[in-house]
Design a protein around this motif. Sequence first.
Motif, mmCIF file in Angstrom:
data_model
loop_
_atom_site.group_PDB
_atom_site.id
_atom_site.type_symbol
_atom_site.label_atom_id
_atom_site.label_comp_id
_atom_site.label_asym_id
_atom_site.label_seq_id
_atom_site.Cartn_x
_atom_site.Cartn_y
_atom_site.Cartn_z
ATOM 1 N N THR A 31 8.406 -2.266 -11.170
ATOM 2 C CA THR A 31 8.762 -1.540 -12.389
ATOM 3 C C THR A 31 9.395 -0.222 -11.983
ATOM 4 N N ALA A 32 10.505 0.128 -12.603
ATOM 5 C CA ALA A 32 11.137 1.420 -12.350
ATOM 6 C C ALA A 32 11.139 2.231 -13.645
ATOM 7 N N ILE A 33 10.953 3.540 -13.484
ATOM 8 C CA ILE A 33 10.964 4.435 -14.633
ATOM 9 C C ILE A 33 12.193 5.328 -14.509
ATOM 10 N N VAL A 34 13.027 5.346 -15.535
ATOM 11 C CA VAL A 34 14.279 6.096 -15.500
ATOM 12 C C VAL A 34 14.323 7.046 -16.690
ATOM 13 N N GLN A 35 14.671 8.299 -16.401
ATOM 14 C CA GLN A 35 14.855 9.280 -17.469
ATOM 15 C C GLN A 35 16.336 9.313 -17.820
ATOM 16 N N VAL A 36 16.638 9.257 -19.090
ATOM 17 C CA VAL A 36 18.041 9.224 -19.503
ATOM 18 C C VAL A 36 18.186 9.885 -20.870
ATOM 19 N N GLU A 37 19.363 10.417 -21.113
ATOM 20 C CA GLU A 37 19.664 10.926 -22.444
ATOM 21 C C GLU A 37 20.202 9.771 -23.274
ATOM 22 N N ILE A 46 19.614 -1.601 -11.382
ATOM 23 C CA ILE A 46 18.241 -1.287 -10.974
ATOM 24 C C ILE A 46 17.369 -2.542 -11.057
ATOM 25 N N LYS A 47 17.527 -3.284 -12.151
ATOM 26 C CA LYS A 47 16.751 -4.511 -12.347
ATOM 27 C C LYS A 47 17.033 -5.510 -11.219
ATOM 28 N N ALA A 48 18.319 -5.653 -10.861
ATOM 29 C CA ALA A 48 18.698 -6.575 -9.791
ATOM 30 C C ALA A 48 18.068 -6.138 -8.468
ATOM 31 N N LYS A 49 18.062 -4.807 -8.224
ATOM 32 C CA LYS A 49 17.458 -4.294 -6.986
ATOM 33 C C LYS A 49 15.959 -4.557 -6.965
ATOM 34 N N LEU A 50 15.307 -4.374 -8.098
ATOM 35 C CA LEU A 50 13.865 -4.613 -8.174
ATOM 36 C C LEU A 50 13.562 -6.078 -7.881
ATOM 37 N N GLU A 51 14.391 -6.960 -8.447
ATOM 38 C CA GLU A 51 14.169 -8.396 -8.252
ATOM 39 C C GLU A 51 14.358 -8.787 -6.794
ATOM 40 N N LYS A 52 15.292 -8.103 -6.120
ATOM 41 C CA LYS A 52 15.543 -8.403 -4.707
ATOM 42 C C LYS A 52 14.659 -7.561 -3.792
ATOM 43 N N GLU A 53 13.763 -6.752 -4.384
ATOM 44 C CA GLU A 53 12.834 -5.886 -3.659
ATOM 45 C C GLU A 53 13.561 -4.838 -2.826
ATOM 46 N N GLU A 54 14.741 -4.435 -3.277
ATOM 47 C CA GLU A 54 15.466 -3.352 -2.604
ATOM 48 C C GLU A 54 15.029 -2.030 -3.219
#
Length: 79
Positions: free
Chosen positions: A29-35, A58-66
């Motif tokens: 899971t990644a947490i991103v701050q955005v306007e 980001i989602k693709a990186k998480l899935e590939k464990e990068e």
Amino acid sequence: MLINEICPVCGGPTVLKKVTEIIRGGKHTAIVQVEAEVCLHCGERLYTPEFVRKCEQIKAKLEKEETKDFQPVEVAYQA
Ligand SMILES: [Zn+2]
């Protein structure tokens, strides 16, 4: 960078706000701050196309464990 100024869901007014978006990919899971524009009426969030693309990356990186580019902030457990 206002996009619509009017909510496409309910037609209510939107304001530019800093929001926290949670992106899940695989077991990470990644947490991103955005306007983003947030509807004052129904709470719908409107993102820029750039941010939507960034989320997909980001989602693709998480899935590939990068995950080495990301800063760990907390560990989530399922109990
Ligand atoms: Zn709305």
